[in-house]
Design a protein around this motif. Structure first.
Motif, mmCIF file in Angstrom:
data_model
loop_
_atom_site.group_PDB
_atom_site.id
_atom_site.type_symbol
_atom_site.label_atom_id
_atom_site.label_comp_id
_atom_site.label_asym_id
_atom_site.label_seq_id
_atom_site.Cartn_x
_atom_site.Cartn_y
_atom_site.Cartn_z
ATOM 1 N N ILE A 191 -2.069 -2.529 1.415
ATOM 2 C CA ILE A 191 -2.030 -0.742 1.234
ATOM 3 C C ILE A 191 -0.386 -1.704 1.644
ATOM 4 N N LEU A 192 0.490 -0.894 0.977
ATOM 5 C CA LEU A 192 1.862 -0.620 1.352
ATOM 6 C C LEU A 192 1.975 0.641 1.227
ATOM 7 N N THR A 193 2.834 1.140 2.232
ATOM 8 C CA THR A 193 2.846 2.040 2.603
ATOM 9 C C THR A 193 4.050 2.709 4.180
ATOM 10 N N SER A 194 4.182 3.358 4.502
ATOM 11 C CA SER A 194 5.845 3.498 5.149
ATOM 12 C C SER A 194 5.005 3.350 7.024
ATOM 13 N N ASP A 195 6.549 2.801 7.503
ATOM 14 C CA ASP A 195 6.615 1.834 8.549
ATOM 15 C C ASP A 195 7.526 3.531 9.472
ATOM 16 N N ASN A 196 9.227 3.144 9.443
ATOM 17 C CA ASN A 196 9.757 3.937 9.706
ATOM 18 C C ASN A 196 10.683 4.069 8.725
ATOM 19 N N PRO A 197 10.598 5.458 7.751
ATOM 20 C CA PRO A 197 11.703 4.922 6.838
ATOM 21 C C PRO A 197 13.063 5.412 7.095
ATOM 22 N N ARG A 198 13.054 6.492 8.433
ATOM 23 C CA ARG A 198 14.225 6.360 8.688
ATOM 24 C C ARG A 198 15.008 7.420 8.050
ATOM 25 N N THR A 199 16.681 6.647 8.026
ATOM 26 C CA THR A 199 16.627 8.226 5.951
ATOM 27 C C THR A 199 16.849 7.260 4.884
ATOM 28 N N GLU A 200 16.101 6.264 4.606
ATOM 29 C CA GLU A 200 15.565 5.569 3.373
ATOM 30 C C GLU A 200 14.803 6.265 2.815
ATOM 31 N N ASP A 201 14.856 6.704 1.515
ATOM 32 C CA ASP A 201 13.616 7.112 0.613
ATOM 33 C C ASP A 201 12.339 7.009 1.188
ATOM 34 N N PRO A 202 11.330 6.835 1.388
ATOM 35 C CA PRO A 202 9.542 5.568 1.322
ATOM 36 C C PRO A 202 9.725 5.171 0.088
ATOM 37 N N LYS A 246 8.874 -0.029 -3.503
ATOM 38 C CA LYS A 246 8.981 -0.554 -4.761
ATOM 39 C C LYS A 246 10.090 -1.673 -4.032
ATOM 40 N N ASP A 247 10.284 -1.564 -2.874
ATOM 41 C CA ASP A 247 10.940 -2.930 -2.912
ATOM 42 C C ASP A 247 10.046 -4.120 -2.276
ATOM 43 N N MET A 248 9.032 -3.224 -1.439
ATOM 44 C CA MET A 248 8.236 -4.353 -1.143
ATOM 45 C C MET A 248 6.808 -4.960 -2.627
ATOM 46 N N GLU A 249 7.083 -3.932 -3.270
ATOM 47 C CA GLU A 249 6.143 -4.271 -4.603
ATOM 48 C C GLU A 249 6.999 -5.833 -5.002
ATOM 49 N N ALA A 250 7.845 -5.429 -5.060
ATOM 50 C CA ALA A 250 8.563 -6.756 -6.031
ATOM 51 C C ALA A 250 7.960 -7.913 -5.518
ATOM 52 N N GLY A 251 7.856 -8.216 -4.678
ATOM 53 C CA GLY A 251 7.755 -9.642 -3.896
ATOM 54 C C GLY A 251 5.685 -9.477 -4.422
ATOM 55 N N VAL A 252 5.795 -8.826 -4.843
ATOM 56 C CA VAL A 252 4.066 -9.608 -5.518
ATOM 57 C C VAL A 252 3.661 -9.143 -6.582
ATOM 58 N N ASP A 253 3.663 -10.839 -6.988
ATOM 59 C CA ASP A 253 2.934 -11.385 -8.178
ATOM 60 C C ASP A 253 1.846 -10.841 -8.667
ATOM 61 N N ALA A 254 2.130 -11.061 -10.045
ATOM 62 C CA ALA A 254 1.284 -10.346 -11.373
ATOM 63 C C ALA A 254 -0.607 -10.953 -10.621
ATOM 64 N N ALA A 255 -0.798 -11.719 -10.366
ATOM 65 C CA ALA A 255 -2.052 -12.049 -10.033
ATOM 66 C C ALA A 255 -2.675 -11.390 -8.239
ATOM 67 N N PHE A 256 -1.887 -10.766 -7.905
ATOM 68 C CA PHE A 256 -1.989 -9.930 -6.598
ATOM 69 C C PHE A 256 -2.275 -8.464 -7.231
ATOM 70 N N LYS A 257 -1.358 -8.062 -7.894
ATOM 71 C CA LYS A 257 -1.476 -6.161 -8.412
ATOM 72 C C LYS A 257 -2.743 -5.537 -8.395
ATOM 73 N N ARG A 258 -3.841 -6.404 -8.930
ATOM 74 C CA ARG A 258 -4.713 -5.215 -8.843
ATOM 75 C C ARG A 258 -5.170 -4.754 -7.305
ATOM 76 N N TYR A 259 -4.629 -6.128 -6.436
ATOM 77 C CA TYR A 259 -6.016 -5.977 -4.862
ATOM 78 C C TYR A 259 -4.481 -5.212 -4.541
ATOM 79 N N VAL A 260 -3.745 -4.457 -4.863
ATOM 80 C CA VAL A 260 -3.043 -3.678 -4.440
ATOM 81 C C VAL A 260 -2.488 -2.569 -4.323
ATOM 82 N N ILE A 261 -2.458 -1.371 -3.227
ATOM 83 C CA ILE A 261 -2.250 -0.156 -4.017
ATOM 84 C C ILE A 261 -1.274 -0.082 -2.654
#
Length: 486
Positions: free
Chosen positions: A399-410, A415-430
């Motif tokens: 589950i990808l979520t917020s940590d300390n977003p500070r001044t950035e849009d969570p 979305k930046d993290m999702e770029a590292g998710v391979d196609a094979a894992f996408k169905r296991y990621v929320i």
């Protein structure tokens, strides 16, 4: 109150206007903290240049100024000292102002990407239990022989650093154990300190938003060891490929610890489970309350340091076997339905892999691993996809979520993290931006015996959003959710 002549001891000037006979009441590098009689040090920071506040410092009563560039007009009643590097000068004058407290303690610094807090905290606990008065300077908190002082940075600024150590001296402390961050080294916050020893834990991907390249990050760590005196010890992790780099130019006494390669201090893991670690050290089998291979390294760093500080090996292992690590480092609780929840400060790709590989090693059967993970805003963006990728490779659900977003849009961070998710894992990621909802979802997805990892925040009791630190505690949230599941 001290005379400038004493405070400026060991400082090289490129230009001098005034006298060294002036009495000084305080050291300040923030003009808002100037009081009458202060020595104001104008430091060129990454965001603010202290030279822009020299006039304000003088208006507020500064008696002397240290700077790299003299202002166009200098007040006659104020002494000016021009130096090549104000940040270095700040460390030296801070040490002098507080009577060089690091020389009156045995100061041991711990640096590396992961493990600094655990090693420093364990050393502090160990030496107190061995009967010594000690100080601790760490990410979680600063302590002076049991007195807790809030911590705002991994390594405080030079004024606060020397002030804290002077209090340790006043209270009779024998040792001070401190984390030494790469930022602190690069910004010369430890300038003027005299270390009795330095410890290197490991070096992995982190802080490239600041250091720009891994080579610069490595050189910052190495600079700490390059500056150790001949009488000190330099202890490194012999299993880390960067360990020998740290030792290349140091004058200090060189020693290594490890689990795999040849080392001066070596251990072997006999058992690794949720109940703890069984290690063989110096032909002794010792059970420790801490978990995981990464903690085996931390324990060996502590044991080796104690030996280098002339402690009795048997006493050290006896005390060390009873200690727990720093708060928020592989802290776990078990729900009534036997779901295991783990809170860990892991916020680098390597740290996340270390924790998840530990879980993998000690899981007993087909338990599912659900990882809740985010990345901090206004920090190294390059590690975001890597952390998501690592989490996916070692988990059954992420589950990808917020940590300390500070001044950035969570949402953008995720979305930046999702770029590292391979196609094979996408169905296991929320992706769930609200961290509380993400934790709640993980708990309701878990079945009896499953393992939930909340990575990234560890000991932190807040979530920083747009400059505001709102109360948020991963362990507290976990406990609340565990009350609702059967």
């Amino acid at each position: 109150m001290k005379y400038l002549s004493d405070i400026l001891d060991g400082l090289a000037f490129t230009e001098l206007q005034g006298s060294a006979d002036t009495e000084i009441t305080a050291i300040a590098f923030d003009s808002r903290k100037v009081i009458p009689g202060s020595l104001f040090v104008a430091v060129k920071g990454t965001v603010v240049d202290g030279h822009d506040y020299i006039d304000q410092a003088i208006k507020d009563g500064a008696a002397a100024i240290i700077c790299e560039d003299l202002p166009a007009h200098t007040a006659g009643e104020v002494d000016f000292f021009m130096v090549a590097n104000s940040a270095k000068a700040l460390g030296i004058v801070s040490s002098n102002f507080y009577d060089k407290p690091s020389t009156q303690l045995k100061l041991v610094g711990v640096t590396g990407t992961n493990g600094k807090t655990t090693v420093a905290t364990l050393l502090y606990q160990l030496f107190r239990d061995l009967g010594y008065k000690c100080g601790l300077l760490s990410t979680v908190e600063n302590q002076i022989n049991g007195q807790i002082i809030a911590s705002t940075h991994t390594t405080p600024d030079p004024v606060e650093l020397n002030n804290l150590m002077s209090e340790m001296v006043a209270k009779g402390c024998d040792y001070c154990f401190m984390e030494v961050s790469s930022h602190a080294i690069a910004q010369h916050r430890i300038e003027g300190l005299v270390f009795a020893g330095g410890i290197f834990t490991n070096l992995t991907h982190d802080h490239l938003d600041y250091h720009k390249t891994f080579a610069s990050y490595l050189q910052a760590k190495k600079a700490f060891f390059d500056g150790l005196p001949k009488a000190a010890f330099a202890l490194t992790n012999g299993d880390d490929k960067n360990g020998n780099v740290m030792l290349q130019n140091t004058l200090a006494h060189k020693k290594t610890y490890g689990l795999k390669s040849m080392a001066d201090y070596k251990a072997r893991i006999l058992e690794n489970q949720f109940g703890g670690l069984l290690l063989q050290i110096d032909n002794e089998d010792v059970w420790f309350k801490m978990v995981g291979t990464f903690n085996a390294y931390n324990l060996m760093a502590v044991y080796a340091t104690a030996m280098l500080l002339d402690q009795d090996g048997t006493k050290v292992l006896t005390v060390l076997s009873k200690l727990h690590g720093a708060e928020g480092r592989f802290d776990y609780i078990i729900a009534p339905n036997k779901v295991i929840g783990i809170v860990d400060y892991a916020h680098t790709p390597d740290a996340v892999q270390n924790v998840l590989s530990t879980i993998h090693d000690i899981r007993k059967g087909n338990e599912k691993v659900i990882t809740v993970i985010g990345c901090g805003g206004d920090r190294d963006k390059t590690k975001r996809p890597i952390m998501a990728k690592v989490a996916c490779e070692w988990s059954d659900k992420v589950i990808l979520t917020s940590d300390n977003p500070r001044t950035e849009d969570p949402a953008q961070i995720i979305k930046d993290m999702e770029a590292g998710v391979d196609a094979a894992f996408k169905r296991y990621v929320i992706s769930i931006a609200d961290r509380r909802e993400a934790i709640k979802t993980a708990c309701h997805l878990a079945r009896p015996g499953d393992i939930i990892l909340l990575a990234g925040k560890g000991h932190e009791k807040y979530q920083e959003v747009n400059g505001v630190k709102n109360h948020f505690d991963d362990m507290e949230e976990l406990r609340e959710q565990f009350k609702t599941i059967e």
